[in-house]
Design a protein around this motif. Structure first.
Motif, short mmCIF file in Angstrom:
data_model
loop_
_atom_site.label_atom_id
_atom_site.label_comp_id
_atom_site.label_asym_id
_atom_site.label_seq_id
_atom_site.Cartn_x
_atom_site.Cartn_y
_atom_site.Cartn_z
N MET A 61 32.17 11.39 9.48
CA MET A 61 31.51 12.48 8.79
C MET A 61 30.27 12.91 9.57
O MET A 61 29.48 12.08 10.01
CB MET A 61 31.11 12.10 7.38
CG MET A 61 30.40 13.23 6.67
SD MET A 61 30.37 13.18 4.90
CE MET A 61 32.06 13.10 4.46
N HIS A 62 30.13 14.22 9.73
CA HIS A 62 28.94 14.78 10.36
C HIS A 62 27.81 14.69 9.34
O HIS A 62 27.96 15.16 8.21
CB HIS A 62 29.19 16.22 10.79
CG HIS A 62 28.10 16.78 11.62
ND1 HIS A 62 26.92 17.24 11.08
CD2 HIS A 62 27.99 16.93 12.96
CE1 HIS A 62 26.13 17.66 12.05
NE2 HIS A 62 26.77 17.48 13.20
N PRO A 63 26.68 14.09 9.69
CA PRO A 63 25.61 13.87 8.72
C PRO A 63 24.96 15.14 8.17
O PRO A 63 24.41 15.12 7.07
CB PRO A 63 24.59 13.02 9.49
CG PRO A 63 24.88 13.28 10.92
CD PRO A 63 26.34 13.59 11.02
N VAL A 64 25.02 16.23 8.89
CA VAL A 64 24.37 17.46 8.44
C VAL A 64 25.32 18.32 7.62
O VAL A 64 24.99 18.78 6.53
CB VAL A 64 23.81 18.26 9.64
CG1 VAL A 64 23.24 19.59 9.19
CG2 VAL A 64 22.77 17.45 10.39
N THR A 65 26.54 18.54 8.12
CA THR A 65 27.46 19.45 7.46
C THR A 65 28.28 18.78 6.35
O THR A 65 28.81 19.47 5.48
CB THR A 65 28.46 20.06 8.47
OG1 THR A 65 29.28 19.01 9.00
CG2 THR A 65 27.73 20.79 9.58
#
Length: 93
Positions: A61-65
């Protein structure tokens, strides 16, 4: 030299992603360390994947999106379909 590349997806639900991969007949492992192996068998890079479908292919998982991204060593990609087609098939499921 091999290294990991990331490909953005629009996938946000881990359970649905795992189910889609299993429908596509991948052996899905949770929380695996992916490794890139160089030409002399030396591990050059590691990445933590929430879901893995190989030693050097997984999703995190991308931490921002909040969207999952495919993480893979594209130089050693040996799947029967292209990266783009894999993403398309997962999205279809």
């Amino acid at each position: 030299m091999s290294h990991f590349s990331t490909i953005k997806t629009k996938l946000k639900n881990k359970e649905q992603l795992q189910e889609a991969l299993e429908i596509l007949q991948y052996d899905v492992k949770e929380y695996q360390e992916l490794k890139v192996t160089g030409s002399h068998g030396i591990n050059h890079e590691t990445v933590e994947a929430e879901l893995a479908i190989g030693n050097d292919i997984g999703f995190r998982m991308h931490p921002v999106t909040g969207e999952y991204e495919l993480v893979a060593d594209l130089e050693t990609w040996n799947q029967p379909i292209s990266v783009e087609r894999l993403i398309d098939k997962v999205n279809q499921q």
